[in-house]
Design a protein around this motif. Sequence first.
Motif, PDB file in Angstrom:
ATOM      1  N   LEU A  23       0.882  -1.155   0.000  1.00 62.91           N
ATOM      2  CA  LEU A  23       0.000   0.000   0.000  1.00 62.91           C
ATOM      3  C   LEU A  23       0.922   1.208   0.000  1.00 62.91           C
ATOM      4  CD1 LEU A  23      -2.782   1.328   0.270  1.00 62.91           C
ATOM      5  CD2 LEU A  23      -2.508   1.135   2.745  1.00 62.91           C
ATOM      6  N   ILE A  24       0.795   2.066  -1.000  1.00 62.33           N
ATOM      7  CA  ILE A  24       1.668   3.230  -1.121  1.00 62.33           C
ATOM      8  C   ILE A  24       0.812   4.482  -1.085  1.00 62.33           C
ATOM      9  CG2 ILE A  24       3.369   4.414  -2.537  1.00 62.33           C
ATOM     10  CD1 ILE A  24       4.087   1.697  -3.749  1.00 62.33           C
ATOM     11  N   LEU A  25       1.118   5.349  -0.120  1.00 63.05           N
ATOM     12  CA  LEU A  25       0.403   6.619   0.032  1.00 63.05           C
ATOM     13  C   LEU A  25       1.392   7.758  -0.163  1.00 63.05           C
ATOM     14  CD1 LEU A  25      -1.503   5.651   3.274  1.00 63.05           C
ATOM     15  CD2 LEU A  25      -2.440   5.708   0.981  1.00 63.05           C
ATOM     16  N   LYS A  26       0.968   8.792  -0.868  1.00 62.01           N
ATOM     17  CA  LYS A  26       1.833   9.939  -1.118  1.00 62.01           C
ATOM     18  C   LYS A  26       1.115  11.194  -0.627  1.00 62.01           C
ATOM     19  CE  LYS A  26       4.096  12.391  -4.876  1.00 62.01           C
ATOM     20  NZ  LYS A  26       4.249  12.438  -6.347  1.00 62.01           N
ATOM     21  N   TYR A  27       1.783  11.938   0.261  1.00 64.46           N
ATOM     22  CA  TYR A  27       1.210  13.144   0.832  1.00 64.46           C
ATOM     23  C   TYR A  27       2.030  14.360   0.433  1.00 64.46           C
ATOM     24  CZ  TYR A  27      -1.315  10.013   3.992  1.00 64.46           C
ATOM     25  OH  TYR A  27      -2.121   9.042   4.510  1.00 64.46           O
ATOM     26  N   GLU A  28       1.361  15.434   0.044  1.00 68.54           N
ATOM     27  CA  GLU A  28       2.003  16.718  -0.183  1.00 68.54           C
ATOM     28  C   GLU A  28       1.695  17.572   1.048  1.00 68.54           C
ATOM     29  OE1 GLU A  28       0.602  18.313  -3.887  1.00 68.54           O
ATOM     30  OE2 GLU A  28       1.165  16.507  -4.985  1.00 68.54           O
ATOM     31  N   GLU A  68      14.626   8.675   4.918  1.00 65.11           N
ATOM     32  CA  GLU A  68      13.767   7.497   5.027  1.00 65.11           C
ATOM     33  C   GLU A  68      13.979   6.810   6.366  1.00 65.11           C
ATOM     34  OE1 GLU A  68      12.825   3.274   2.733  1.00 65.11           O
ATOM     35  OE2 GLU A  68      13.984   4.811   1.713  1.00 65.11           O
ATOM     36  N   VAL A  69      12.867   6.342   6.937  1.00 64.79           N
ATOM     37  CA  VAL A  69      12.905   5.540   8.160  1.00 64.79           C
ATOM     38  C   VAL A  69      11.831   4.469   8.028  1.00 64.79           C
ATOM     39  CG1 VAL A  69      11.316   7.071   9.430  1.00 64.79           C
ATOM     40  CG2 VAL A  69      12.935   5.637  10.698  1.00 64.79           C
ATOM     41  N   SER A  70      12.129   3.267   8.553  1.00 67.26           N
ATOM     42  CA  SER A  70      11.141   2.190   8.486  1.00 67.26           C
ATOM     43  C   SER A  70      10.985   1.533   9.850  1.00 67.26           C
ATOM     44  CB  SER A  70      11.523   1.156   7.429  1.00 67.26           C
ATOM     45  OG  SER A  70      12.777   0.586   7.709  1.00 67.26           O
ATOM     46  N   TYR A  71       9.764   1.075  10.107  1.00 67.62           N
ATOM     47  CA  TYR A  71       9.406   0.430  11.362  1.00 67.62           C
ATOM     48  C   TYR A  71       8.741  -0.900  11.058  1.00 67.62           C
ATOM     49  CZ  TYR A  71       9.911   5.104  13.399  1.00 67.62           C
ATOM     50  OH  TYR A  71      10.392   6.319  13.797  1.00 67.62           O
ATOM     51  N   GLN A  88       9.228   7.789   3.470  1.00 68.78           N
ATOM     52  CA  GLN A  88      10.219   8.406   2.600  1.00 68.78           C
ATOM     53  C   GLN A  88       9.891   9.886   2.472  1.00 68.78           C
ATOM     54  OE1 GLN A  88       9.469   6.003  -0.839  1.00 68.78           O
ATOM     55  NE2 GLN A  88      10.549   4.230  -0.007  1.00 68.78           N
ATOM     56  N   LEU A  89      10.882  10.718   2.682  1.00 69.34           N
ATOM     57  CA  LEU A  89      10.666  12.162   2.721  1.00 69.34           C
ATOM     58  C   LEU A  89      11.569  12.857   1.710  1.00 69.34           C
ATOM     59  CD1 LEU A  89       9.257  14.474   4.286  1.00 69.34           C
ATOM     60  CD2 LEU A  89      11.203  14.435   5.849  1.00 69.34           C
ATOM     61  N   ARG A  90      10.991  13.808   0.983  1.00 70.87           N
ATOM     62  CA  ARG A  90      11.801  14.641   0.094  1.00 70.87           C
ATOM     63  C   ARG A  90      11.227  16.047   0.084  1.00 70.87           C
ATOM     64  NH1 ARG A  90       9.551  15.086  -5.188  1.00 70.87           N
ATOM     65  NH2 ARG A  90       7.902  13.583  -5.542  1.00 70.87           N
ATOM     66  N   PRO A  91      12.083  17.037  -0.099  1.00 67.83           N
ATOM     67  CA  PRO A  91      11.603  18.420  -0.111  1.00 67.83           C
ATOM     68  C   PRO A  91      10.834  18.731  -1.396  1.00 67.83           C
ATOM     69  CG  PRO A  91      13.971  18.353  -0.494  1.00 67.83           C
ATOM     70  CD  PRO A  91      13.527  16.948  -0.225  1.00 67.83           C
ATOM     71  N   GLU A  92       9.911  19.674  -1.271  1.00 71.69           N
ATOM     72  CA  GLU A  92       9.158  20.162  -2.415  1.00 71.69           C
ATOM     73  C   GLU A  92       9.671  21.561  -2.753  1.00 71.69           C
ATOM     74  OE1 GLU A  92       4.886  20.729  -1.844  1.00 71.69           O
ATOM     75  OE2 GLU A  92       4.583  19.486  -3.621  1.00 71.69           O
ATOM     76  N   GLU A  93       9.561  21.965  -3.985  1.00 71.77           N
ATOM     77  CA  GLU A  93      10.097  23.256  -4.434  1.00 71.77           C
ATOM     78  C   GLU A  93       9.534  24.443  -3.657  1.00 71.77           C
ATOM     79  OE1 GLU A  93       9.663  23.700  -8.644  1.00 71.77           O
ATOM     80  OE2 GLU A  93      10.828  21.894  -9.066  1.00 71.77           O
ATOM     81  N   ASN A  94       8.287  24.359  -3.206  1.00 74.67           N
ATOM     82  CA  ASN A  94       7.645  25.485  -2.516  1.00 74.67           C
ATOM     83  C   ASN A  94       7.985  25.544  -1.024  1.00 74.67           C
ATOM     84  OD1 ASN A  94       6.192  23.436  -1.361  1.00 74.67           O
ATOM     85  ND2 ASN A  94       4.214  24.053  -2.212  1.00 74.67           N
ATOM     86  N   GLY A  95       8.927  24.703  -0.558  1.00 79.22           N
ATOM     87  CA  GLY A  95       9.301  24.694   0.858  1.00 79.22           C
ATOM     88  C   GLY A  95       8.583  23.642   1.664  1.00 79.22           C
ATOM     89  N   GLY A  96       7.621  22.979   1.068  1.00 76.09           N
ATOM     90  CA  GLY A  96       6.892  21.914   1.746  1.00 76.09           C
ATOM     91  C   GLY A  96       7.618  20.587   1.616  1.00 76.09           C
ATOM     92  N   SER A  97       6.873  19.514   1.807  1.00 74.55           N
ATOM     93  CA  SER A  97       7.453  18.177   1.788  1.00 74.55           C
ATOM     94  C   SER A  97       6.560  17.209   1.025  1.00 74.55           C
ATOM     95  CB  SER A  97       7.596  17.637   3.215  1.00 74.55           C
ATOM     96  OG  SER A  97       8.322  18.514   4.017  1.00 74.55           O
ATOM     97  N   LEU A  99       5.785  13.307   1.416  1.00 69.50           N
ATOM     98  CA  LEU A  99       5.942  12.153   2.293  1.00 69.50           C
ATOM     99  C   LEU A  99       5.290  10.959   1.608  1.00 69.50           C
ATOM    100  CD1 LEU A  99       6.756  10.871   5.030  1.00 69.50           C
ATOM    101  CD2 LEU A  99       4.482  11.518   5.863  1.00 69.50           C
ATOM    102  N   THR A 100       6.086   9.941   1.334  1.00 71.26           N
ATOM    103  CA  THR A 100       5.580   8.710   0.742  1.00 71.26           C
ATOM    104  C   THR A 100       5.660   7.628   1.802  1.00 71.26           C
ATOM    105  OG1 THR A 100       6.374   9.391  -1.432  1.00 71.26           O
ATOM    106  CG2 THR A 100       5.830   7.057  -1.154  1.00 71.26           C
ATOM    107  N   ILE A 101       4.551   6.937   2.021  1.00 72.82           N
ATOM    108  CA  ILE A 101       4.488   5.856   2.998  1.00 72.82           C
ATOM    109  C   ILE A 101       4.271   4.558   2.228  1.00 72.82           C
ATOM    110  CG2 ILE A 101       3.275   4.912   4.995  1.00 72.82           C
ATOM    111  CD1 ILE A 101       2.378   7.806   5.606  1.00 72.82           C
ATOM    112  N   VAL A 102       5.191   3.608   2.420  1.00 70.40           N
ATOM    113  CA  VAL A 102       5.093   2.308   1.770  1.00 70.40           C
ATOM    114  C   VAL A 102       4.848   1.277   2.866  1.00 70.40           C
ATOM    115  CG1 VAL A 102       6.229   0.595   0.310  1.00 70.40           C
ATOM    116  CG2 VAL A 102       6.690   3.040  -0.037  1.00 70.40           C
ATOM    117  N   HIS A 103       3.674   0.656   2.825  1.00 73.09           N
ATOM    118  CA  HIS A 103       3.297  -0.347   3.825  1.00 73.09           C
ATOM    119  C   HIS A 103       3.312  -1.701   3.124  1.00 73.09           C
ATOM    120  CE1 HIS A 103       0.646  -1.051   7.564  1.00 73.09           C
ATOM    121  NE2 HIS A 103       1.326  -2.131   7.273  1.00 73.09           N
ATOM    122  N   ARG A 104       4.238  -2.566   3.549  1.00 68.05           N
ATOM    123  CA  ARG A 104       4.439  -3.856   2.887  1.00 68.05           C
ATOM    124  C   ARG A 104       4.247  -4.999   3.872  1.00 68.05           C
ATOM    125  NH1 ARG A 104       9.534  -4.023  -0.512  1.00 68.05           N
ATOM    126  NH2 ARG A 104       8.044  -3.185  -1.980  1.00 68.05           N
TER     127      ARG A 104
END
Length: 129
Positions: A23-28, A68-71, A88-97, A99-104
């Motif tokens: 399950l992969i979720l991507k948040y802006e 990235e951090v995993s639990y 998984q975290l990466r910066p966004e051009e507008n200063g935000g982030s 966040l991608t969550i991969v649940h396996r």
Amino acid sequence: MSNQDPDAEAVVDILASSEASDLILKYELDAPPEKVWRAITIPEFREQWLPGKDLAETEPLAEVAGEEVSYRMKDSAPPYLESVVAFQLRPEENGGSILTIVHRLTGTRQIPMKPKAANNNEPTMMLAA
């Protein structure tokens, strides 16, 4: 990252995965990456949205600082499925982030599912009130 924090507003995309059990979720997020990283790695902050009781181990399985951090997680009820959740975290051009969550799911157990045909001709059952 609580619902009361205006920086926590997010747009979520559910992405298709190459693994059927992922399950992969991507948040802006409007929050800067440093703030999001603290929320997912500092136990006192993480506890507010991902309680330690939901984790098999409270220490991360793996971590790449700031990226990235995993639990490891384990269900507390049958069928006691185990999984790994990676943030998984990466910066966004507008200063935000981003966040991608991969649940396996881990292990070989699969969730039993019985697909039904659209025209299965089974009688419709109504529940009594």
